[in-house]
Scaffold this motif. Sequence first.
Motif, PDB file in Angstrom:
ATOM      1  N   ARG A  70      26.448  39.955 -10.655  1.00 15.21           N
ATOM      2  CA  ARG A  70      25.369  39.102 -11.163  1.00 15.21           C
ATOM      3  C   ARG A  70      24.534  38.531 -10.026  1.00 15.21           C
ATOM      4  O   ARG A  70      23.304  38.456 -10.123  1.00 15.21           O
TER       5      ARG A  70
ATOM      6  N   SER B  80      20.606  39.336  -9.343  1.00 13.87           N
ATOM      7  CA  SER B  80      19.711  38.191  -9.246  1.00 13.87           C
ATOM      8  C   SER B  80      18.874  38.268  -7.964  1.00 13.87           C
ATOM      9  O   SER B  80      17.651  38.043  -7.996  1.00 13.87           O
TER      10      SER B  80
ATOM     11  N   ARG C  16      16.283  41.054  -8.356  1.00 17.86           N
ATOM     12  CA  ARG C  16      15.175  40.622  -9.214  1.00 17.86           C
ATOM     13  C   ARG C  16      14.277  39.614  -8.502  1.00 17.86           C
ATOM     14  O   ARG C  16      13.063  39.626  -8.681  1.00 17.86           O
TER      15      ARG C  16
ATOM     16  N   THR D 285      17.769  42.378 -17.805  1.00 17.50           N
ATOM     17  CA  THR D 285      19.166  41.942 -17.880  1.00 17.50           C
ATOM     18  C   THR D 285      19.641  41.928 -19.325  1.00 17.50           C
ATOM     19  O   THR D 285      18.848  41.989 -20.261  1.00 17.50           O
ATOM     20  N   GLN D 286      20.943  41.822 -19.462  1.00 16.82           N
ATOM     21  CA  GLN D 286      21.659  41.710 -20.735  1.00 16.82           C
ATOM     22  C   GLN D 286      21.345  42.848 -21.681  1.00 16.82           C
ATOM     23  O   GLN D 286      20.741  42.616 -22.727  1.00 16.82           O
TER      24      GLN D 286
ATOM     25  N   TYR E 211      22.010  45.211 -17.977  1.00 16.47           N
ATOM     26  CA  TYR E 211      21.181  45.595 -16.833  1.00 16.47           C
ATOM     27  C   TYR E 211      20.625  46.997 -17.058  1.00 16.47           C
ATOM     28  O   TYR E 211      21.331  47.927 -17.409  1.00 16.47           O
TER      29      TYR E 211
END
Length: 104
Positions: free
Chosen positions: A65, A69, A72, A81-82, A84
């Motif tokens: 994660r 991050s 990004r 995301t959610q 990826y």
Amino acid sequence: MRLDLDLSRPPVLRLRAGDTEWHHALTKRHAEIFALLHSADPDGLSAKALSLALFGDAEHLVTVRAEVSRLRRLHGALVDTQPYRLADVVELTVHPAPGRPSEA
């Protein structure tokens, strides 16, 4: 938006969108994440699946994660995301290192 991931030397990401063009050096880890997302199913990868692909186990969820991050933060919304996955507007071509098969 067209992206080229060049793995033939230190990893470089090149973007072409209309008249805009830029390139950015990547860490090996970020290049690996882009290549994994490129080869993934359009539904993307969970943090667990990305951990398995990067580290060989599902015990590195916090690290995965954090890396996504950072990626990004550096490259904007190229990665969703959610789960990826590459953003819908991204068309990525991977140019492998010499002697390595294509990630196509």
